[in-house]
Design a protein around this motif. Structure first.
Motif, PDB file in Angstrom:
ATOM      1  N   THR B 106      48.427  19.343  62.283  1.00  0.00           N
ATOM      2  CA  THR B 106      49.218  18.291  61.636  1.00  0.00           C
ATOM      3  C   THR B 106      48.353  17.050  61.414  1.00  0.00           C
ATOM      4  OG1 THR B 106      51.237  19.134  62.650  1.00  0.00           O
ATOM      5  CG2 THR B 106      51.280  16.846  61.904  1.00  0.00           C
ATOM      6  N   ARG B 140      59.973  19.589  60.018  1.00  0.00           N
ATOM      7  CA  ARG B 140      59.424  18.575  59.105  1.00  0.00           C
ATOM      8  C   ARG B 140      59.000  19.175  57.770  1.00  0.00           C
ATOM      9  NH1 ARG B 140      56.129  17.173  63.999  1.00  0.00           N
ATOM     10  NH2 ARG B 140      57.128  15.332  64.862  1.00  0.00           N
ATOM     11  N   MET B 142      56.211  20.615  57.492  1.00  0.00           N
ATOM     12  CA  MET B 142      54.818  20.178  57.476  1.00  0.00           C
ATOM     13  C   MET B 142      54.009  21.140  56.605  1.00  0.00           C
ATOM     14  SD  MET B 142      52.685  17.953  58.369  1.00  0.00           S
ATOM     15  CE  MET B 142      53.776  16.942  59.361  1.00  0.00           C
ATOM     16  N   THR B 285      58.176  19.108  50.770  1.00  0.00           N
ATOM     17  CA  THR B 285      57.420  19.171  52.020  1.00  0.00           C
ATOM     18  C   THR B 285      57.414  17.807  52.706  1.00  0.00           C
ATOM     19  OG1 THR B 285      55.325  18.458  51.104  1.00  0.00           O
ATOM     20  CG2 THR B 285      55.876  20.796  50.862  1.00  0.00           C
ATOM     21  N   PHE B 286      56.876  17.777  53.898  1.00  0.00           N
ATOM     22  CA  PHE B 286      56.746  16.508  54.637  1.00  0.00           C
ATOM     23  C   PHE B 286      56.058  15.467  53.766  1.00  0.00           C
ATOM     24  CE2 PHE B 286      54.195  13.565  57.097  1.00  0.00           C
ATOM     25  CZ  PHE B 286      55.074  13.097  58.059  1.00  0.00           C
ATOM     26  N   GLN B 289      58.224  14.390  50.812  1.00  0.00           N
ATOM     27  CA  GLN B 289      59.317  13.549  51.290  1.00  0.00           C
ATOM     28  C   GLN B 289      58.818  12.143  51.585  1.00  0.00           C
ATOM     29  OE1 GLN B 289      62.419  14.792  50.749  1.00  0.00           O
ATOM     30  NE2 GLN B 289      63.053  14.715  52.893  1.00  0.00           N
ATOM     31  N   ARG B 290      57.683  12.104  52.259  1.00  0.00           N
ATOM     32  CA  ARG B 290      57.111  10.821  52.660  1.00  0.00           C
ATOM     33  C   ARG B 290      56.767   9.989  51.421  1.00  0.00           C
ATOM     34  NH1 ARG B 290      52.038   8.647  53.203  1.00  0.00           N
ATOM     35  NH2 ARG B 290      51.787   7.189  54.935  1.00  0.00           N
TER      36      ARG B 290
END
Ligand code: TPP
Ligand code: SF4
Ligand code: SF4
Ligand code: SF4
Ligand code: MG
Lengths: 93, 300, 393
Positions: B106, B140, B142, B285-286, B289-290
């Motif tokens: 990660t 998440r 990820m 995905t993480f 989204q971020r």
């Protein structure tokens, strides 16, 4: 390869043929390649490598259709197939 | 830093190293996969009849087909027999601590989102000691691909029971048969939010290779569970003395059910061993989204 | 995410909490990754990072626990990013195994411990300094470590930057061992303009792939240049004992010896470069107070009282606690009648002081179990005793 009827274009069908390479010193004699070769190309050999395992050897070189299964299944990166050019080779199983 | 050096290096030059450690082409010959392997470390430590080499071949073969820039592919492993994978691939690779491959991965992915990060580790590593990281990375979504080799036990330490050992499984720490309910790795991933979940035995190498290929290309958290023989730790206690015996078992019990409800794919000591692609869905995905959230919040 | 961009990096004078000064120090030092897990009294570092990092082009993630946090930090560092985490006692314990991984893989990163009272959940909101020995020995096996102990928000800011620089110079995790008192204290913090802050960049290899060995240390150097994932070097790094190639070498002790010796020596033999001490009034001192962090700060008042009584007392403040300043303390021990060591634990660093003093003078411990700062009169009494004065009880 057996066909239920002979295809009209039999002469044009190209069945790939493969040449098998065995890296004997890497083999650990698990027998997977021998067991799962669809064309019975391989068999156990009497030969013993430095680590004390029996690597396979090719018994029906002509039969190999270069399917690559032995190469993919071998846990030791010890066997691979090289596809050869050209010839149409059809076999009865 | 005024310093005098005193004997920190092994008294070997680089060349002596190569000599000591291998590059014995004459003996080994070459294999088409060699450019992806640290051939100077072969033969690997895995037992005869162990499925790990096959799992690795399928991964490398899928990786090659994926056409990724191999300089940007990173493999992260934890500890265990499977954990040794990181040490055999000729890629940037990290052999971390037991259970912690996923959080390390990660960090790598978030540190450099241009990397393709693959976690390759064992069942004990990923869902027993590392279970918390596994579910949270899936939750998440990820952006990593996780390849979990499930051999139903702790191979490296001598065949102990773990969270994947089926009820009744005899191991070196469940001598009377395991009486704990096991985790179903695929179902765990699916329930936690993985966008791609597939399970294959090593016998179904072609399909396995295809699934790994799909998983690698899938954005988000993808999981491929590989059922693999461990004759030394598990097989020999279950009438599968050789790896080949276990392959025969897979042949007899393997049932391919694409799209099966992962909750109905539990693995026992007998009965159907359900394989196939269970989950394949699209979800931001993480990182996506971020980016979205931050773009909304910061770019006013 | 380059550490060269100054967009969004603060400079100027601020009234700032210690935890926040820590986060801003990290950002000034080029830190662009924070992976953490909330824990009092370190939570504000994470909170501040979650807000600030996205603004400066960095990455914040709240991990699922401190095991994960430590590993995410190592991963980010191996992706080429300067990375940090912050925690307190319980989380510090969870980070220990993978602090060892960072040391073994030689991974630059910073770990902040805002210490609280322990053991276990202890005193979540109250001060402690009980993790000082854990900082030194907390992970298994033999190694050396760098640990810094700030006494004020300004110093948290400064030392966090130093920690990042030391981490890069010696390719190792560096600990900032602050405490609840300093972390939650709000004071003036001056942040210099970016171009006035020294930043040590990551040293990258110049050798082409194929010739580069990730752990080959050239003569006269202590660490290898560090290729990271994606640089094209196809490196391997492991927590196993390894050779210069980074490959496991576990068959015997032939790689263990040079590796472990170097991991220790790269720090222990560079004490002169690493260790920072602050001396105050030691020139004419008959008594020395040796302390660090908040305990050093609260020792000032009893020292002033002692001076008013005619006791010539001075302070040696350990800005760097690890590696331990043996030589300076040995020297000092030869010059004074006694050494007093106040610390907010039941006597940890005092043992090191005793060891370094080597019997040349008496060493008096002023312990505190955590939960508050020292009663100044206890410190004063210890100073009086060290000076050979009568102490009324
Ligand atoms: C923290 C910690 N606990 C225990 C171990 C010992 N250990 C090493 S490998 C392993 C189990 C590995 O099992 P698995 O992940 O299933 O891998 P396999 O060997 O079966 O491939 C254990 C318990 C360790 N290295 N670290
Ligand atoms: S390539 Fe296929 S046919 Fe040829 S030997 Fe291997 S498994 Fe048999
Ligand atoms: S599969 Fe590989 S290791 Fe096994 S017998 Fe065949 S060549 Fe040898
Ligand atoms: S112990 Fe099991 S998993 Fe480990 S190498 Fe041997 S067969 Fe494979
Ligand atoms: Mg296992």
């Amino acid at each position: 390869m057996k066909y239920w009827r002979e295809p009209l274009d039999l002469k044009d069908i190209r069945v790939p043929h493969g040449v098998i390479h065995i890296l004997k010193e890497r083999c650990k004699g698990c027998g997977w390649c021998i067991e799962y070769c669809p064309r019975d190309v391989l068999a156990p050999s009497d030969e013993i490598n430095t680590k004390g395992y029996h690597p396979p050897h090719v018994v029906q070189a002509d039969a190999c259709v270069s399917c690559g299964l032995c190469e993919l299944l071998c846990p030791e990166f010890a066997i691979y197939v090289e596809e050869t050019e050209g010839e149409v080779v059809l076999y009865e199983r | 830093m005024g310093i005098e050096m005193q004997g920190y290096r092994l008294d070997k030059t680089m060349e002596q190293h190569e000599e000591a450690e291998g590059w014995v082409d004459e003996i080994h010959g070459t294999h088409p996969m060699d450019d992806l392997l640290r051939t100077d470390r072969l033969p690997h430590i895995w037992c005869p009849g162990c499925g790990l080499g096959t799992a690795l071949t399928c991964f490398l073969s899928a990786l090659r087909k994926s056409k990724f820039d191999l300089d940007k592919v990173v493999v992260v492993s934890g500890i265990g027999c499977t954990g040794r994978v990181a040490g055999y691939v000729r890629l940037d690779s990290f052999h971390t601590t037991h259970g912690r491959a996923i959080p390390f991965a990660t960090g790598l992915k978030l540190g450099n989102p241009a990397l393709k990060v693959v976690v390759f580790s064992g069942d004990g590593d990923l869902v027993t000691i590392g279970g918390n990281h596994f579910i949270h990375a899936a939750r998440r979504n990820m952006d990593i691909t996780v390849i979990c080799v499930n051999n139903f036990n702790y191979g490296m330490t001598g065949g102990q029971a773990g969270a994947t050992t089926p009820v009744g499984g005899v191991t070196s720490t469940s001598p009377y048969g395991n009486y704990e309910y096991p985790f179903n790795v695929s179902a765990l991933a699916a329930a936690s939010g993985a966008v791609y979940v597939a399970r294959w035995t090593v016998l179904h190498a072609r399909r396995l290779e295809r699934s790994i290929h799909e998983a690698l290309l899938k954005p988000g958290f993808s999981l491929v569970e590989i059922i693999s023989p461990c004759p030394t730790g598990f097989g020999r206690r279950h009438k599968q003395r050789e790896g080949l015996d276990t392959l025969h078992y897979y042949h007899e019990h393997g049932v391919i059910k694409h799209g099966a409800d992962p909750r109905e794919t539990d693995i026992g000591l007998s009965g159907a061993l359900v394989e196939g692609k269970f989950v394949d869905l699209d979800k931001p995905t993480f990182l996506e989204q971020r980016s979205r959230r931050l773009a909304q919040a910061l770019e006013k | 995410m380059s550490d060269k961009t100054h967009a969004g990096v603060l400079s100027g004078e601020f009234f700032m909490q210690g935890d926040i000064a820590c986060a801003e120090g990290a950002i000034c030092a080029g830190c662009r990754f924070f992976g953490g897990y909330p824990i009092t009294p370190a939570t504000e570092v994470a909170q501040w990072m979650s807000e600030r990092l996205p603004v400066v082009g960095g990455m914040y993630i709240q991990m699922e626990d401190e095991l994960a946090s430590m590993n995410a930090v190592l991963g980010a560092s191996w992706a080429g990013i300067k990375a940090m985490t912050a925690t307190s006692g319980p989380g510090f314990s969870l980070m220990m195994e993978n602090l060892g991984l960072g040391i073994m893989m030689e991974t630059p990163c910073v770990l902040v411990n805002v210490q609280r009272g322990g053991p276990s959940t202890g005193l979540p909101t109250l001060v402690g300094q009980g993790d000082m020995m854990q900082a030194r020995w907390g992970s298994h096996g033999d190694y050396a470590i760098i640990a810094l102990a700030p006494s004020s928000p300004q110093e948290i800011f400064d030392l966090t930057i130093d920690a990042f620089n030391l981490a890069e110079r010696y390719r190792t995790p560096v600990l900032v061992m602050t405490d609840a008192e300093v972390g939650h204290m709000t004071e003036k913090v001056v942040i210099p303009p970016p171009d006035e802050i020294e930043i040590v960049p990551r040293r990258k290899p110049t050798a082409p792939p194929g010739e580069y060995m990730p752990y080959y240390v050239a003569p006269g150097e202590w660490v290898a240049p560090m290729a990271v994932a994606g640089d094209g070097y196809r490196i391997h790094a492991t927590g196993l004992t390894h050779n210069e190639k980074g490959y496991p070498a576990t068959a015997d002790d032939s790689s263990q010896w040079p590796l472990i010796q170097r991991l220790i020596d790269k720090i222990e033999k560079n004490r002169d470069d690493i260790i920072v001490l602050e001396e105050n009034g030691l020139d004419d001192a008959e008594v020395a107070v040796i302390s660090y962090g908040i305990a050093a700060r609260t020792a000032i008042w009893p020292m002033q009282m002692a001076r008013a009584e005619g006791i010539r007392v001075g302070l040696l403040r350990l800005v760097t606690v690890w590696p331990f300043p043996d030589a300076a303390i040995y020297d000092l021990a030869g010059r004074v009648n006694g050494i007093v060591v106040p610390e907010i634990n039941m006597g940890q660093i005092v043992r090191e002081v005793q060891r370094a003093a080597a019997g040349r003078t008496q060493v008096i411990s002023v312990p505190h179990p955590g939960g508050g700062i020292h009663d100044p009169y206890k410190v004063l009494d210890a100073i009086r005793r060290a000076a050979g004065r009568k102490v009324e009880v």
